[in-house]
Design a protein around this motif. Structure first.
Motif, PDB file in Angstrom:
ATOM      1  N   ILE A  18      -5.367  80.267  43.150  1.00 40.49           N
ATOM      2  CA  ILE A  18      -6.267  79.110  43.069  1.00 40.49           C
ATOM      3  C   ILE A  18      -6.211  78.315  44.377  1.00 40.49           C
ATOM      4  N   ASP A  19      -5.002  78.107  44.899  1.00 40.68           N
ATOM      5  CA  ASP A  19      -4.846  77.383  46.171  1.00 40.68           C
ATOM      6  C   ASP A  19      -3.859  78.118  47.081  1.00 40.68           C
ATOM      7  N   PRO A  20      -4.370  78.996  47.970  1.00 38.70           N
ATOM      8  CA  PRO A  20      -3.485  79.763  48.852  1.00 38.70           C
ATOM      9  C   PRO A  20      -2.630  78.876  49.770  1.00 38.70           C
ATOM     10  N   ARG A  21      -3.036  77.592  49.929  1.00 38.37           N
ATOM     11  CA  ARG A  21      -2.255  76.705  50.817  1.00 38.37           C
ATOM     12  C   ARG A  21      -0.897  76.328  50.222  1.00 38.37           C
ATOM     13  N   ILE A  22      -0.663  76.703  48.969  1.00 40.47           N
ATOM     14  CA  ILE A  22       0.666  76.463  48.373  1.00 40.47           C
ATOM     15  C   ILE A  22       1.732  77.200  49.191  1.00 40.47           C
ATOM     16  N   GLY A  23       1.349  78.347  49.736  1.00 46.34           N
ATOM     17  CA  GLY A  23       2.262  79.006  50.680  1.00 46.34           C
ATOM     18  C   GLY A  23       2.974  80.247  50.167  1.00 46.34           C
ATOM     19  N   GLY A  24       2.416  80.873  49.152  1.00 47.09           N
ATOM     20  CA  GLY A  24       2.979  82.155  48.707  1.00 47.09           C
ATOM     21  C   GLY A  24       4.098  82.021  47.693  1.00 47.09           C
ATOM     22  N   VAL A  25       4.567  83.185  47.245  1.00 41.70           N
ATOM     23  CA  VAL A  25       5.605  83.234  46.210  1.00 41.70           C
ATOM     24  C   VAL A  25       6.694  84.212  46.613  1.00 41.70           C
ATOM     25  N   MET A  26       7.915  83.797  46.400  1.00 42.27           N
ATOM     26  CA  MET A  26       9.050  84.713  46.531  1.00 42.27           C
ATOM     27  C   MET A  26       9.503  85.033  45.107  1.00 42.27           C
ATOM     28  N   ILE A  27       9.490  86.308  44.747  1.00 44.25           N
ATOM     29  CA  ILE A  27       9.868  86.705  43.390  1.00 44.25           C
ATOM     30  C   ILE A  27      11.205  87.442  43.458  1.00 44.25           C
ATOM     31  N   MET A  28      12.230  86.834  42.897  1.00 42.51           N
ATOM     32  CA  MET A  28      13.546  87.461  42.911  1.00 42.51           C
ATOM     33  C   MET A  28      13.913  87.892  41.499  1.00 42.51           C
ATOM     34  N   GLY A  29      14.378  89.109  41.358  1.00 43.71           N
ATOM     35  CA  GLY A  29      14.767  89.547  40.022  1.00 43.71           C
ATOM     36  C   GLY A  29      15.283  90.961  39.980  1.00 43.71           C
ATOM     37  N   ASP A  30      15.681  91.346  38.789  1.00 41.46           N
ATOM     38  CA  ASP A  30      16.267  92.680  38.594  1.00 41.46           C
ATOM     39  C   ASP A  30      15.250  93.779  38.885  1.00 41.46           C
ATOM     40  N   ARG A  31      15.773  94.963  39.160  1.00 43.35           N
ATOM     41  CA  ARG A  31      14.904  96.124  39.353  1.00 43.35           C
ATOM     42  C   ARG A  31      14.225  96.471  38.029  1.00 43.35           C
ATOM     43  N   GLY A  32      13.019  97.057  38.143  1.00 40.39           N
ATOM     44  CA  GLY A  32      12.343  97.542  36.937  1.00 40.39           C
ATOM     45  C   GLY A  32      11.829  96.458  36.016  1.00 40.39           C
ATOM     46  N   THR A  33      11.526  95.269  36.583  1.00 34.93           N
ATOM     47  CA  THR A  33      11.025  94.180  35.733  1.00 34.93           C
ATOM     48  C   THR A  33       9.519  93.961  35.918  1.00 34.93           C
TER      49      THR A  33
END
Length: 347
Positions: A30-45
């Motif tokens: 919706i608003d790309p100026r938020i600056g992206g996402v870092m998604i950290m988590g277990d493998r296979g999720t």
């Protein structure tokens, strides 16, 4: 509906659980100026499945036909210098619609592959700027996905974050310089077991979603069943969720149109800054991102102004990765954000 020649993509609305990751991706779209996402988590999720699913869900975008940078036909911030020149010279531009680009950045990518290269020989012998676009050019107005971002060379992560923040990529070689628009939603994913991202790089991501392996047996069974059904008959699964997909697509488009008119009152802005100050967040990036994400959420929910509930829902996503790590601290950073938020917003 999906084109018969493309690989079928698992429907976004069919993904069970992982609400944090889904919300962070929707708000960034919706608003790309938020600056992206870092998604950290277990493998296979299902990290990469979810990211491909959101890209597939997005409405098509209008571009200048055969342009290397997916230039917008009218918005100057999203068009290449070549297209701007053609417009100034009153040359008629052919337009077309394309799917939102979803670009994967491979771990072994070189700087040239990411940024693009200038053909020096051609420039010197023929006097023309010849540019071979890189992944940043292809990702303009789309999503750039970096799996295992914590294993990527820091120098490359820096380049990606700079382009994502400024919306431009500049390539310089032997005194020749070329720049082009590179406005994209940067999505990084990683597994904490393989090492953390350096704090100064982590802080540059707008949001940080943590995902865990689903523990409830019933939910696990449901996820496995859905995946199996999709693998056996993708078109049937896609058809089943078509209505929900179209509804969400329309909701995102409406939110994008509504975003600029969303208000957030002064008192709430002050409280957001109080939370950041209390948490000892460096710089003002935390304040800015929290304001933007709250507005995007209000737009997504069809409201005209931001409520405390909106801020509460996104505060942890925007701030947990900006806290200074204290090895002796037993409280989780997400809980710490919630605790400070509740203290300040209940006064």
């Amino acid at each position: 509906m999906q084109n018969q020649n493309t690989r079928p993509v698992f429907p976004f609305t069919a993904i069970v659980g992982q609400e944090e990751m889904k919300l962070a991706l929707i708000l960034n779209v919706i608003d790309p100026r938020i600056g992206g996402v870092m998604i950290m988590g277990d493998r296979g999720t299902g990290k990469s499945t979810t990211i491909r699913a959101i890209a597939d869900l997005l409405p098509e975008i209008e571009v200048v036909k055969d342009d290397l940078f997916n230039s917008h036909p009218v918005e100057s911030e999203l068009m290449s210098d070549e297209v701007k020149k053609k417009l100034q010279d009153n040359i008629n531009l052919e337009k077309t619609f394309i799917k939102v680009p979803m670009i994967d950045l491979p771990l072994g990518a070189t700087e040239d592959r990411v940024c693009g290269t200038i053909d020096i020989e051609k420039a010197l012998t023929e006097g023309v700027k010849s540019f071979e676009p890189g992944l940043l050019a292809k990702a303009n107005r789309g999503i750039l996905y970096v799996d295992e971002v914590n294993l990527l060379d820091d120098h490359l992560v820096d380049i990606l974050l700079d382009s994502a923040a400024s919306g431009w990529n500049t390539v310089e070689r032997e005194g020749i310089s070329i720049r082009h628009p590179a406005r994209f939603v940067l999505v990084g994913s990683g597994n904490p077991e393989e090492g953390e991202l350096r704090p100064q790089l982590l802080d540059r991501f707008g949001m940080h979603a943590e995902i865990r392996t689903v523990k409830e047996p019933e939910l696990r069974v449901k996820i496995v069943e859905q995946r199996t059904n999709f693998d056996l008959n993708p078109s049937k699964c896609i058809e089943e969720y078509e209505e929900q997909q179209q509804e969400l697509k329309a909701k995102i488009r409406e939110a994008q149109n509504r975003l600029s008119s969303i208000k957030i009152d002064y008192d709430n802005r002050v409280k957001i800054s109080q939370v950041c100050s209390e948490l000892d967040v460096d710089g003002l990036r935390g304040d800015i991102v929290t304001n933007r994400a709250a507005k995007a959420l209000a737009a997504f929910e069809g409201k005209n102004s931001v409520t405390v509930e909106h801020i509460k829902k996104i505060a942890t996503l925007c701030l947990r990765h900006r806290l200074r790590k204290d090895p002796l601290e037993s409280i989780d950073s997400g809980d710490k954000v919630s605790k400070v938020f509740n203290q300040i917003f209940s006064t």
